[in-house]
Design an enzyme around this catalytic site. Structure first.
Site: not given
Ligand SMILES: NC(=O)c1ccc[n+]([C@@H]2O[C@H](COP(=O)([O-])OP(=O)(O)OC[C@H]3O[C@@H](n4cnc5c(N)ncnc54)[C@H](OP(=O)(O)O)[C@@H]3O)[C@@H](O)[C@H]2O)c1
Length: 258
Positions: A147, A161
């Site tokens: 991130s 985080y």
């Molecule tokens: N969205 C943003 O603005 C943003 C910005 C910078 C970085 N990121 C990074 O991008 C990545 C994806 O984020 P996202 O925004 O797509 O998140 P999201 O919408 O919350 O989706 C997260 C995914 O990971 C799974 N997950 C969460 N915890 C888990 C665990 N302990 N074991 C296995 N699966 C798990 C969730 O399914 P379940 O809940 O069913 O496990 C879901 O499929 C993350 O690493 C996040 O830090 C996101």
């Protein structure tokens, strides 16, 4: 003509593949011809996603496994499936991540340890566990999802985080050097705000989103498909001379002086 912009014959593990960036990454990988194992914790979402992808791509192998990345027994279960069915792994995408937004004194030990376990330690453990299978590929790629919060600036996510993502970026560099001669490239993508369930609490806050957009030169947040495209490129043989790099996808935020 594809000019080699393909993931055909690649076997990939994508963690957190049912929502947000992970779901978009599964879609991109299947579109590009990869076979995919994806994980998440909620069983009904894993089952539904596997059924949907399998009917859309009957010629490809798509396997959903219910697994929490922070639990060793769950990681071993995924390892066993890959070792038994594929005997090697070409791509590991460490995408699963969580956040709990609080002021530093308000975190319980259990909360910040959970953030570090999922965001920082799990990618390290996956890499160690899958190392023999990645090595056997001969042309493997690990793509971590960090991130902007882990790159030099504070963006108000909460300190655990930010700490977890900064550590993941440095983990990427260390493994990239250590495994360069093993044929394993290791890179990391650092997104700015992206339209996913994880970011929803921030994106639904009108004052906060107005401030975020005012600081973003492109004037918009990212869509998950824009991050998935970078992950796919870093997974392809087309990026064969890139390792240890942190690709920042932030609509110009980090290079804006005002
Ligand atoms: N969205 C943003 O603005 C943003 C910005 C910078 C970085 N990121 C990074 O991008 C990545 C994806 O984020 P996202 O925004 O797509 O998140 P999201 O919408 O919350 O989706 C997260 C995914 O990971 C799974 N997950 C969460 N915890 C888990 C665990 N302990 N074991 C296995 N699966 C798990 C969730 O399914 P379940 O809940 O069913 O496990 C879901 O499929 C993350 O690493 C996040 O830090 C996101």
């Amino acid at each position: 003509m594809s000019f080699g912009w393909t993931l055909q014959n690649k076997k990939a593990l994508i963690t957190g593949g049912t929502k947000g960036i992970g779901k978009a990454t599964v879609a991109a990988f299947l579109q590009l011809g990869a076979s995919v194992v994806f994980t998440a914790r909620h069983a009904e979402e894993v089952t539904a996603a596997e059924a949907q992808w399998s009917s859309q791509y009957p010629e490809l192998q798509v396997k959903g496994i219910v697994a929490d990345v922070s639990l060793e027994s769950n990681r071993l279960h995924v390892y066993d499936w890959i070792a038994t069915h594929w005997q090697q792994l070409d791509v590991l995408v460490n995408n699963a991540g969580i956040n709990i937004r609080k002021k530093t004194p308000e975190y319980t030990r259990q909360e910040y340890e959970q953030i570090l376990a999922i965001n920082m330690l799990a990618p390290f453990e996956w890499a160690r566990l899958l190392y023999p299978l990645l090595k056997r590929s001969g042309k493997a790629a690990i793509v971590n999802v960090a991130s902007v919060a882990g790159s030099n600036i504070d963006i108000g996510t909460g300190s655990p985080y930010a700490m977890s993502k900064a550590a993941l970026i440095q983990q990427t560099r260390s493994l990239a050097v250590e495994w360069a001669k093993e044929g394993i490239r290791v890179n990391v993508v650092s997104p700015w705000y992206t339209n996913t369930p994880l970011a929803a609490p921030v994106l639904q806050n009108e004052a906060r989103i107005a401030h975020i957009l005012s600081r973003t030169p492109m004037g918009r947040i990212a869509q998950p498909e824009e991050i998935a495209a970078i992950i796919a490129f870093l997974a392809m043989d087309k990026s064969s001379y890139i390792t240890g790099q942190n690709i920042i996808a932030d609509g110009g935020l980090s290079i804006s002086g005002l």
